[in-house]
Design an enzyme around this catalytic site. Structure first.
Site, PDB file in Angstrom:
ATOM      1  N   ASP A 111      -3.807  10.738 -12.705  1.00  0.00           N
ATOM      2  CA  ASP A 111      -2.502  11.420 -12.636  1.00  0.00           C
ATOM      3  C   ASP A 111      -1.783  11.562 -13.979  1.00  0.00           C
ATOM      4  O   ASP A 111      -0.748  12.224 -14.074  1.00  0.00           O
ATOM      5  CB  ASP A 111      -1.584  10.706 -11.631  1.00  0.00           C
ATOM      6  CG  ASP A 111      -1.429   9.204 -11.922  1.00  0.00           C
ATOM      7  OD1 ASP A 111      -1.384   8.824 -13.111  1.00  0.00           O
ATOM      8  OD2 ASP A 111      -1.347   8.417 -10.955  1.00  0.00           O
ATOM      9  N   HIS A 140     -11.870   7.846 -14.807  1.00  0.00           N
ATOM     10  CA  HIS A 140     -12.219   8.783 -13.731  1.00  0.00           C
ATOM     11  C   HIS A 140     -11.696  10.200 -13.964  1.00  0.00           C
ATOM     12  O   HIS A 140     -11.590  10.977 -13.025  1.00  0.00           O
ATOM     13  CB  HIS A 140     -11.717   8.241 -12.379  1.00  0.00           C
ATOM     14  CG  HIS A 140     -12.404   6.976 -11.958  1.00  0.00           C
ATOM     15  ND1 HIS A 140     -11.897   6.110 -11.020  1.00  0.00           N
ATOM     16  CD2 HIS A 140     -13.586   6.432 -12.367  1.00  0.00           C
ATOM     17  CE1 HIS A 140     -12.730   5.084 -10.860  1.00  0.00           C
ATOM     18  NE2 HIS A 140     -13.751   5.261 -11.676  1.00  0.00           N
ATOM     19  N   CYS A 189     -15.631  24.215 -15.382  1.00  0.00           N
ATOM     20  CA  CYS A 189     -16.585  25.171 -14.819  1.00  0.00           C
ATOM     21  C   CYS A 189     -17.901  24.452 -14.532  1.00  0.00           C
ATOM     22  O   CYS A 189     -18.440  23.766 -15.399  1.00  0.00           O
ATOM     23  CB  CYS A 189     -16.799  26.318 -15.812  1.00  0.00           C
ATOM     24  SG  CYS A 189     -18.048  27.488 -15.257  1.00  0.00           S
ATOM     25  N   CYS A 208     -17.110  33.330 -15.857  1.00  0.00           N
ATOM     26  CA  CYS A 208     -18.584  33.478 -15.846  1.00  0.00           C
ATOM     27  C   CYS A 208     -19.136  33.507 -14.428  1.00  0.00           C
ATOM     28  O   CYS A 208     -20.333  33.690 -14.223  1.00  0.00           O
ATOM     29  CB  CYS A 208     -19.222  32.350 -16.645  1.00  0.00           C
ATOM     30  SG  CYS A 208     -19.217  30.769 -15.789  1.00  0.00           S
ATOM     31  N   GLY A 213      -2.853  -3.167  -9.539  1.00  0.00           N
ATOM     32  CA  GLY A 213      -2.829  -2.131  -8.506  1.00  0.00           C
ATOM     33  C   GLY A 213      -4.164  -1.487  -8.220  1.00  0.00           C
ATOM     34  O   GLY A 213      -4.221  -0.295  -7.938  1.00  0.00           O
ATOM     35  N   THR A 214      -5.213  -2.297  -8.276  1.00  0.00           N
ATOM     36  CA  THR A 214      -6.525  -1.756  -7.896  1.00  0.00           C
ATOM     37  C   THR A 214      -7.172  -2.660  -6.857  1.00  0.00           C
ATOM     38  O   THR A 214      -7.057  -3.888  -6.938  1.00  0.00           O
ATOM     39  CB  THR A 214      -7.464  -1.563  -9.110  1.00  0.00           C
ATOM     40  OG1 THR A 214      -8.765  -1.181  -8.634  1.00  0.00           O
ATOM     41  CG2 THR A 214      -7.581  -2.801  -9.971  1.00  0.00           C
ATOM     42  N   ASN A 254      -0.942  -7.307  -7.737  1.00  0.00           N
ATOM     43  CA  ASN A 254      -1.247  -6.465  -6.578  1.00  0.00           C
ATOM     44  C   ASN A 254      -0.335  -6.878  -5.433  1.00  0.00           C
ATOM     45  O   ASN A 254      -0.008  -8.060  -5.304  1.00  0.00           O
ATOM     46  CB  ASN A 254      -2.720  -6.633  -6.171  1.00  0.00           C
ATOM     47  CG  ASN A 254      -3.220  -5.485  -5.319  1.00  0.00           C
ATOM     48  OD1 ASN A 254      -2.645  -5.175  -4.282  1.00  0.00           O
ATOM     49  ND2 ASN A 254      -4.294  -4.842  -5.766  1.00  0.00           N
TER      50      ASN A 254
END
Ligand code: BJW
Length: 254
Positions: A109, A124, A132, A157, A194-195, A221
């Site tokens: 984000d 990620h 593309c 393309c 936070g994972t 967490n």
């Protein structure tokens, strides 16, 4: 005020090198649903774990493209929260004293960057960039307010455009994991924030820290995770509350 062990605060204040790994929980208070809690609103009709795959895109590129385009636009409307801001404060405080701070994120984000974090290692990818499938050319849609004209969308393309994120079964961008592992192995502190610690190779960073020995590990967490037992300290609660408390105590102490 969060209950934070003195030893943790003092150690972080004196640390020469800190690595932070973040996941979806750090953006939850900005209004972005996490993956494993994502059953409401925009996400209700989708299973994120099922859609974040090359197979899903191949089977139904229109559906997957629409889901990502809706998320891309939703992210634009969100703002960094107090947890993102606290990490910027910690980074500036440590770097201002000649120490090292590196932020590794699984999030797509870019809220860390919008808060002011620099040199963020994105494991990620980013939802604001699309690429593309034929040429690999990147199209920046981060500032585009409108939805795409059609789903799926084609580049000039004729190739399909897909979000420049990492799906299950895909390799991470070249070199990012190696860099994250090298930094973690050489760090004095490793914070996982936070994972769920369920997705590899990112989740393996804790093992890198532990294998190295001497790396002090902290989990922030709101709930326990599969990895909680491996951390020296676990701070339970929302990162938007805990991080400002923690960083305030570190920075405020001198
Ligand atoms: C709060 C909070 C608040 C809530 N405050 N906390 C080793 C072992 C087993 C499996 C594998 C392995 N190695 C590889 C695999 C396979 C696979 C994998 O890990 N599978 C597992 C599910 C078992 N990994 C891969 O496929 C990876 N690729 C790979 O390894 O490639 C190898 C390869 C090499 C060479 C050639 C080809 C291939 C790729 C993984 C990609 C993950 N992609 C996604 C989607 C990104 C795009 C998108 O946004 O749609 O990344 S999946 C999703 O999970 C997303 C996230 O970044 C990632 C992690 O999720 P995260 O951030 O932890 O979120 P949640 O929702 O799980 O947890 C939120 C947490 O926050 C919870 O704990 C809450 O309690 C907490 N929380 N509010 C604090 N306010």
């Amino acid at each position: 005020m969060t209950e934070i062990p003195d030893e943790l605060v003092a150690g972080l204040r004196d640390a020469f090198s800190v690595v932070v790994l973040t996941g979806a929980g750090v953006s939850a208070e900005s209004g972005i649903p996490t993956f494993r809690d994502a059953l409401t609103g925009l996400w209700a009709e989708y299973d994120p774990m099922e859609l974040a795959t090359p197979e899903a895109f191949a089977a139904d590129p229109a559906r997957v493209s629409r889901w990502y385009d809706e998320r891309r636009m939703a992210v634009q409307k969100c703002e960094p929260n107090a947890g993102h801001v606290a990490l910027v404060q910690l980074e500036q405080w440590l770097r201002g004293r000649g120490r090292k701070f590196n932020l590794v994120t699984q999030n797509v984000d870019r809220l860390h960057q919008r808060a002011g974090s620099v040199d963020v290692i994105e494991l990620h990818g980013s939802i604001g960039e699309w690429r593309c499938t034929e040429t690999g050319a990147i199209v920046n849609l981060a500032d585009r307010k409108e939805a795409l004209e059609e789903y799926p969308v084609r580049s000039a393309c004729g190739g399909l455009l897909r979000p420049n994120v990492v799906w299950f079964g895909e390799a991470l961008p070249y070199g990012v994991m190696e860099k994250a592992e090298r930094l973690t192995g050489g760090a004095e502190f490793f914070l996982s924030i936070g994972t769920s610690a369920e997705v590899y190779p990112a989740a393996g960073l804790l093992e890198v820290a532990r294998y190295q020995g001497g790396v002090k590990t902290v989990e922030v967490n709101k709930a326990g995770t599969v990895a909680s037992g491996g951390f020296k300290w676990c701070l339970r609660g929302a990162s938007g509350v805990i991080l400002p408390d923690l960083v305030g105590q570190v920075v405020g102490g001198g």
